[in-house]
Write an enzyme that holds these catalytic residues in place. Structure first.
Site, mmCIF file in Angstrom:
data_model
loop_
_atom_site.group_PDB
_atom_site.id
_atom_site.type_symbol
_atom_site.label_atom_id
_atom_site.label_comp_id
_atom_site.label_asym_id
_atom_site.label_seq_id
_atom_site.Cartn_x
_atom_site.Cartn_y
_atom_site.Cartn_z
ATOM 1 N N SER A 66 0.858 -1.190 0.000
ATOM 2 C CA SER A 66 0.000 0.000 0.000
ATOM 3 C C SER A 66 0.894 1.239 0.000
ATOM 4 C CB SER A 66 -0.869 0.008 1.254
ATOM 5 O OG SER A 66 -1.413 1.297 1.480
ATOM 6 N N TYR B 239 -1.046 -0.780 10.891
ATOM 7 C CA TYR B 239 -1.317 -1.012 9.467
ATOM 8 C C TYR B 239 -0.199 -0.409 8.621
ATOM 9 C CZ TYR B 239 -3.590 -1.210 4.947
ATOM 10 O OH TYR B 239 -3.868 -1.472 3.613
HETATM 11 N N1 LIG Z 1 -8.930 -1.024 0.106
HETATM 12 C C1 LIG Z 1 -7.916 -0.169 0.180
HETATM 13 O O1 LIG Z 1 -8.110 1.067 0.269
HETATM 14 C C2 LIG Z 1 -6.525 -0.658 0.103
HETATM 15 C C3 LIG Z 1 -6.197 -1.994 0.292
HETATM 16 N N2 LIG Z 1 -4.883 -2.400 0.234
HETATM 17 C C4 LIG Z 1 -4.518 -3.798 0.444
HETATM 18 O O2 LIG Z 1 -5.139 -4.608 -0.529
HETATM 19 C C5 LIG Z 1 -5.323 -5.932 -0.002
HETATM 20 C C6 LIG Z 1 -6.742 -6.399 -0.263
HETATM 21 O O3 LIG Z 1 -7.606 -5.551 0.454
HETATM 22 P P1 LIG Z 1 -9.132 -5.305 0.038
HETATM 23 O O4 LIG Z 1 -9.499 -6.101 -1.132
HETATM 24 O O5 LIG Z 1 -9.332 -3.843 0.026
HETATM 25 O O6 LIG Z 1 -9.845 -5.843 1.357
HETATM 26 P P2 LIG Z 1 -10.952 -6.980 1.599
HETATM 27 O O7 LIG Z 1 -11.253 -6.961 3.043
HETATM 28 O O8 LIG Z 1 -12.056 -6.809 0.635
HETATM 29 O O9 LIG Z 1 -10.133 -8.298 1.224
HETATM 30 C C7 LIG Z 1 -9.153 -8.842 2.063
HETATM 31 C C8 LIG Z 1 -9.375 -10.323 2.152
HETATM 32 O O10 LIG Z 1 -8.363 -10.887 2.979
HETATM 33 C C9 LIG Z 1 -8.965 -11.924 3.729
HETATM 34 N N3 LIG Z 1 -8.203 -12.284 4.913
HETATM 35 C C10 LIG Z 1 -8.129 -11.637 6.090
HETATM 36 N N4 LIG Z 1 -7.382 -12.322 6.958
HETATM 37 C C11 LIG Z 1 -6.944 -13.434 6.323
HETATM 38 C C12 LIG Z 1 -6.113 -14.519 6.696
HETATM 39 N N5 LIG Z 1 -5.600 -14.631 7.912
HETATM 40 N N6 LIG Z 1 -5.869 -15.473 5.766
HETATM 41 C C13 LIG Z 1 -6.393 -15.397 4.528
HETATM 42 N N7 LIG Z 1 -7.202 -14.388 4.127
HETATM 43 C C14 LIG Z 1 -7.470 -13.414 5.018
HETATM 44 C C15 LIG Z 1 -10.331 -11.357 4.105
HETATM 45 O O11 LIG Z 1 -11.212 -12.360 4.523
HETATM 46 C C16 LIG Z 1 -10.718 -10.682 2.801
HETATM 47 O O12 LIG Z 1 -11.477 -11.521 1.973
HETATM 48 C C17 LIG Z 1 -4.956 -5.863 1.475
HETATM 49 O O13 LIG Z 1 -3.658 -6.365 1.662
HETATM 50 C C18 LIG Z 1 -5.005 -4.351 1.763
HETATM 51 O O14 LIG Z 1 -4.164 -3.992 2.823
HETATM 52 C C19 LIG Z 1 -3.866 -1.529 -0.043
HETATM 53 C C20 LIG Z 1 -4.152 -0.205 -0.260
HETATM 54 C C21 LIG Z 1 -5.486 0.334 -0.192
HETATM 55 C C1 LIG Z 2 -8.019 6.615 6.680
HETATM 56 C C2 LIG Z 2 -8.599 5.308 6.990
HETATM 57 C C3 LIG Z 2 -9.272 4.745 5.829
HETATM 58 C C4 LIG Z 2 -9.436 3.247 5.941
HETATM 59 C C5 LIG Z 2 -9.385 2.669 4.619
HETATM 60 C C6 LIG Z 2 -9.149 1.203 4.589
HETATM 61 C C7 LIG Z 2 -8.105 0.728 4.029
HETATM 62 C C8 LIG Z 2 -7.044 1.531 3.500
HETATM 63 C C9 LIG Z 2 -5.954 0.949 3.183
HETATM 64 C C10 LIG Z 2 -4.768 1.624 2.700
HETATM 65 O O1 LIG Z 2 -3.826 0.902 2.456
HETATM 66 C C11 LIG Z 2 -4.659 3.082 2.554
HETATM 67 C C12 LIG Z 2 -3.807 3.451 1.384
HETATM 68 C C13 LIG Z 2 -3.014 4.486 1.337
HETATM 69 C C14 LIG Z 2 -2.811 5.470 2.423
HETATM 70 C C15 LIG Z 2 -1.626 6.305 2.263
HETATM 71 C C16 LIG Z 2 -1.469 7.345 1.482
HETATM 72 C C17 LIG Z 2 -2.416 7.832 0.512
HETATM 73 C C18 LIG Z 2 -1.886 8.990 -0.251
HETATM 74 C C19 LIG Z 2 -2.567 9.167 -1.563
HETATM 75 C C20 LIG Z 2 -4.002 9.492 -1.438
HETATM 76 O O2 LIG Z 2 -4.325 10.571 -0.929
HETATM 77 O O3 LIG Z 2 -4.800 8.669 -1.912
#
Ligand SMILES: NC(=O)C1=CN([C@@H]2O[C@H](COP(=O)(O)OP(=O)(O)OC[C@H]3O[C@@H](n4cnc5c(N)ncnc54)[C@H](O)[C@@H]3O)[C@@H](O)[C@H]2O)C=CC1
Ligand SMILES: CCCCC/C=C\C=C\C(=O)C/C=C\C/C=C\CCCC(=O)O
Length: 306
Positions: free
Chosen positions: A140, A155
């Site tokens: 991320s 996180y």
């Molecule tokens: N949604 C966002 O804004 C952002 C997400 N990410 C990263 O992207 C990845 C995917 O996130 P999303 O699709 O947004 O979230 P999501 O919650 O929709 O998907 C994450 C999945 O991981 C699974 N999970 C959780 N614990 C687990 C475990 N112990 N073993 C196997 N699976 C497990 C959950 O059940 C879920 O299905 C994560 O690593 C998150 O940190 C990175 C940047 C931004």
């Molecule tokens: C602020 C809390 C929001 C919770 C959102 C859930 C998951 C977010 C996961 C992330 O990994 C967040 C990603 C990036 C954050 C860091 C910088 C962002 C800078 C660029 C921008 O403004 O989009």
């Protein structure tokens, strides 16, 4: 890009980014194991995709990434079901800090490390099938920046760890000896369940920290996955994805940055021989001075040669 029956594992792919990547693999002719701790959601996603792309192309296996045995059997089962070696692992499973800080580190960092080492063991030339392969770690932008409070810091720290791990495992030696490339995707806020679970609160925080209002669609992360899959050379890199601008690679060799600041400290020592520390405002002066020096040097060269 055609994946022509290549076998993939995507962790945490019952929904969100992982499910998007799994569907893209199928659209491009690959085979994929969807795995997650959420059995019901995982099975529903697998059923939907099997109807679209064929039951022989996709399967669901329960896996908790924090459990070594669970990860190992995910790998072995996948190879048994598809009858071919796994060639790509996408470490996508993740949770936000509201899961608790220990769980956050366990899943986002420890689980991802288990995946990386297992991939080297199983795909590498030393112990594994020897065909080599790729690992894509979903990190991320949070791994590069500071969080806004102490509560969310696990996180941010976990994602910084993922970026660091990717840089260190994805080195030339590993590539030469094991034939495995390791890269990361670093995206900003993305339109998935993880983000939208506490949407009201998150929108409020985003407002306060001045984060972008433009959530990335999952399709942009899928594009980033495609970029890493089709570039046969990158290794140890973090591909950054932000709304409305092209993706870009974060510089790989942070050593240059250390050398830059060490030069600043050396210069500072000449000006203040007894100073114990170069304070941030000294650094700011050095940085601005360096930019000015560059500007004047370039202007002078331009005048001499043109
Ligand atoms: N949604 C966002 O804004 C952002 C997400 N990410 C990263 O992207 C990845 C995917 O996130 P999303 O699709 O947004 O979230 P999501 O919650 O929709 O998907 C994450 C999945 O991981 C699974 N999970 C959780 N614990 C687990 C475990 N112990 N073993 C196997 N699976 C497990 C959950 O059940 C879920 O299905 C994560 O690593 C998150 O940190 C990175 C940047 C931004
Ligand atoms: C602020 C809390 C929001 C919770 C959102 C859930 C998951 C977010 C996961 C992330 O990994 C967040 C990603 C990036 C954050 C860091 C910088 C962002 C800078 C660029 C921008 O403004 O989009």
């Amino acid at each position: 890009m055609s994946f022509s029956n290549k076998v993939f594992i995507v962790t945490g792919s019952a929904r969100g980014v992982g499910a998007g990547i799994a569907e893209n693999i199928l659209q491009n002719g690959g085979r994929v194991t969807i795995s997650d701790v959420l059995n019901e959601v995982g099975l529903a996603t697998t059923d939907r995709l099997a109807k679209l792309y064929g039951t022989e192309k996709v399967t669901f296996i329960h896996c908790d990434v924090t459990n070594q045995q669970s990860f190992e059997s995910l790998w072995s089962e996948t190879e048994k079901i598809f009858g071919s070696p796994v060639q790509v692992l996408v470490n996508n499973a993740g949770v936000f800090h509201n899961a608790g800080w220990e769980k956050c580190i366990d899943i986002n960092l420890k689980g991802l490390m288990i995946g990386n080492y297992l991939a080297l063991d199983r795909m590498g030339k030393t112990k594994g099938h020897g065909l080599g392969g790729q690992v894509i770690n979903v990190a991320s932008l949070a791994g590069f920046v500071a969080g806004s409070d102490a509560i969310s810091s696990p996180y941010f720290a976990s994602k910084a760890g993922v970026i660091s791990l990717t840089k260190s495992i994805g080195n030339d030696l590993t590539l030469r000896t094991e034939g495995v490339r390791v890269n990361a995707i670093c995206m900003g806020y993305t339109d998935t369940g993880l983000f939208n679970k506490n949407k009201q609160l998150n929108d409020q925080i985003l407002e306060e920290v001045g984060g972008t209002k433009n959530l990335l669609p999952v399709s942009r992360i899928v594009d980033a996955f495609q970029v890493l899959m089709s570039n046969g050379k990158v290794n140890g890199r973090s591909l950054c994805v932000m709304a409305n601008i092209p993706m870009w690679y974060y510089p790989r060799h942070d050593r240059q940055e250390i050398i830059f600041w060490a030069c600043g400290a050396k210069l500072f020592k000449r000006l203040r021989p007894n100073a114990m520390v170069m304070e941030p405002w000294h650094q700011a002066v050095f940085f601005i001075g360096f930019q000015l020096f560059l500007f004047i040097a370039l202007q002078t060269l331009w005048r001499i040669f043109f």
